[in-house]
Structures are given as C-alpha cells and as structure tokens.
Scaffold this active site. Structure first.
Site, PDB file in Angstrom:
ATOM      1  N   GLY A  55       5.263  -6.353   2.179  1.00 63.17           N
ATOM      2  CA  GLY A  55       5.630  -6.737   3.652  1.00 63.17           C
ATOM      3  C   GLY A  55       4.897  -7.995   3.800  1.00 63.17           C
ATOM      4  O   GLY A  55       4.764  -8.771   2.898  1.00 63.17           O
ATOM      5  N   ILE A  98       1.174   0.557   0.910  1.00 65.18           N
ATOM      6  CA  ILE A  98       2.369   1.445   0.334  1.00 65.18           C
ATOM      7  C   ILE A  98       3.518   0.710  -0.146  1.00 65.18           C
ATOM      8  O   ILE A  98       4.167   0.902  -1.183  1.00 65.18           O
ATOM      9  CB  ILE A  98       2.673   2.341   1.528  1.00 65.18           C
ATOM     10  CG1 ILE A  98       1.781   3.283   2.170  1.00 65.18           C
ATOM     11  CG2 ILE A  98       3.945   2.972   1.044  1.00 65.18           C
ATOM     12  CD1 ILE A  98       1.182   4.041   1.303  1.00 65.18           C
ATOM     13  N   SER A  99       3.611  -0.310   0.670  1.00 65.89           N
ATOM     14  CA  SER A  99       5.014  -1.307   0.073  1.00 65.89           C
ATOM     15  C   SER A  99       4.717  -2.816   0.368  1.00 65.89           C
ATOM     16  O   SER A  99       4.072  -2.979   1.239  1.00 65.89           O
ATOM     17  CB  SER A  99       6.188  -0.744   1.077  1.00 65.89           C
ATOM     18  OG  SER A  99       6.098  -0.792   2.111  1.00 65.89           O
ATOM     19  N   HIS A 136      -4.987  -3.394   4.739  1.00 62.57           N
ATOM     20  CA  HIS A 136      -4.578  -3.931   6.042  1.00 62.57           C
ATOM     21  C   HIS A 136      -5.767  -3.872   6.771  1.00 62.57           C
ATOM     22  O   HIS A 136      -5.825  -4.757   7.744  1.00 62.57           O
ATOM     23  CB  HIS A 136      -3.498  -2.743   6.444  1.00 62.57           C
ATOM     24  CG  HIS A 136      -3.000  -3.256   7.961  1.00 62.57           C
ATOM     25  ND1 HIS A 136      -3.575  -3.174   8.909  1.00 62.57           N
ATOM     26  CD2 HIS A 136      -1.829  -4.156   8.214  1.00 62.57           C
ATOM     27  CE1 HIS A 136      -2.863  -3.394   9.922  1.00 62.57           C
ATOM     28  NE2 HIS A 136      -1.557  -4.150   9.512  1.00 62.57           N
ATOM     29  N   HIS A 151       2.413  -9.020   4.804  1.00 59.78           N
ATOM     30  CA  HIS A 151       0.805  -9.441   4.345  1.00 59.78           C
ATOM     31  C   HIS A 151       0.784  -9.517   2.855  1.00 59.78           C
ATOM     32  O   HIS A 151       0.186 -10.327   2.390  1.00 59.78           O
ATOM     33  CB  HIS A 151      -0.207  -8.043   4.488  1.00 59.78           C
ATOM     34  CG  HIS A 151      -0.439  -8.125   6.076  1.00 59.78           C
ATOM     35  ND1 HIS A 151      -1.060  -9.082   6.781  1.00 59.78           N
ATOM     36  CD2 HIS A 151      -0.054  -6.994   7.020  1.00 59.78           C
ATOM     37  CE1 HIS A 151      -1.313  -8.915   8.012  1.00 59.78           C
ATOM     38  NE2 HIS A 151      -0.806  -7.624   8.410  1.00 59.78           N
TER      39      HIS A 151
END
Lengths: 114, 114
Positions: free
Chosen positions: B70, B67-68, B9, B72
C-alpha cells in the site's frame, strides 16, 4: 465438519483482499478443512458475522490475519462470536508473532536475491 | 556487512512493538546479519530513516512487516530510501502473502488445540 475463517482488517486497496484470497486457496488445497472462508472485520465484504452464519461447519476456527492483538482481535471478533449460538467457534491468536512469520521475513530476502 | 531492518506501520499499542522485537530477537540468534533493527514508518520510534542512517552495514535489507502492499510499502519506504546515499539498500516485498504466513495461519490453530 471443521471450517476455517481467515479474518482480516480490510482495506480500500484490493491488494489486501488478494492476500487473504491467496492464503485461502493454498489452505483449501491441503484439504484439512471442509470450508475455508475469508472475512473482514473493519472494511470490506463479506463481514465476519455473515461469513460465520453462512458456514455449514459445526466447528469453526477464526484466525486473525493481524500483525498484533488490538481492538479487533480482543474485542470486536469475540463480540461477533458471542452472537452465534449454533456453532462451536474458536478464536485463534493473530498470526503476527508466529515463528513462521520470522521465516517469512527471511524468505522475502531470499525471493529478492534469487 | 549485511543488515536487516524489520519495518512496521506502528501502533499506539505496545503489542505491535513487541511483535517486531520478537522477530528481531529470533533473527538475531540466527547470526545471518551483522545488524538487525526494527523501525516504524507511520507511528512509533525509531523512524525508518534514523534507523538506516545509524546502521553500520553497507548492505541493508528492509522487510516490511505488512499484510499487503500500500502507500507505506510502495511510496513512503522508497522515498525514505532515496534520501540515503552511502548505503546499498534493498526493499523486499511485504511479508503478508508469503507461503510461511499460510503456515503461520495453520500453526495458530495447532497452538490453540495442543
């Protein structure tokens, strides 16, 4: 009694919670900890302080499921922990730099090509 | 020639970049990939598109260090990849749910108590 809290930032997306729940279930199965809980430090329920207060373990390890240290890991989590007086609480480093995360990166390629 | 991009990110904190650089150095040492690069999809330089364009590998694996899933992972990265025409690009799942991340959680406790 030893307990583990997997602490995440939290997100509006349920996918974030699903990831924390998955690690919780896996680690519970190992039987190493009397309690394994998930908690959120920015967005989501339950918040970290409530989780720690509700736990029965005298010793609690908090592992931040974060890529890197920042405000939440360095300031927010220690601040919450300072409010708890009746438990021994250990704040671990965030998982992001761990050698096993390097393996996770490679494993994601294996999963794609197999 | 196969290349790997570890895509994060990004953050104003240099600690985030340090984590990506650390995984890059470790995986480079394995010698599995002709090129290992880091890239940022929200904040930080170099951005993902520029990294992919600059790479010499015909096959490139992008592993999102998230982490998860989404926005992006599900929209932004695929959109960037669609702009690249001369390379075979594989977008892997984000690392967060990997079994090795479960090990990383436990390893962070080992590191604290040893």
């Amino acid at each position: 009694m030893k307990g583990l809290v997997i602490a995440g930032h939290g997100s509006r997306s349920s996918a974030f919670r699903d990831v924390l729940e998955l690690h919780k279930r896996r680690i519970e199965k190992l039987g190493l900890f009397a309690e394994v809980r998930i908690a959120f430090v920015e967005e989501g329920d339950p918040p970290l302080q409530k989780v720690i207060e509700d736990m029965k373990s005298e010793s609690i390890f908090i592992v931040p499921l974060f890529i890197s240290p920042g405000y939440h890991v360095s300031e927010n989590i220690p601040e919450i922990v300072r409010k708890i007086e009746d438990k021994e609480i250990f704040i671990c480093d965030p998982v992001g730099d761990d050698i096993f995360v390097s393996f996770a990166i490679i494993n994601k390629i294996f999963q794609l090509i197999e």
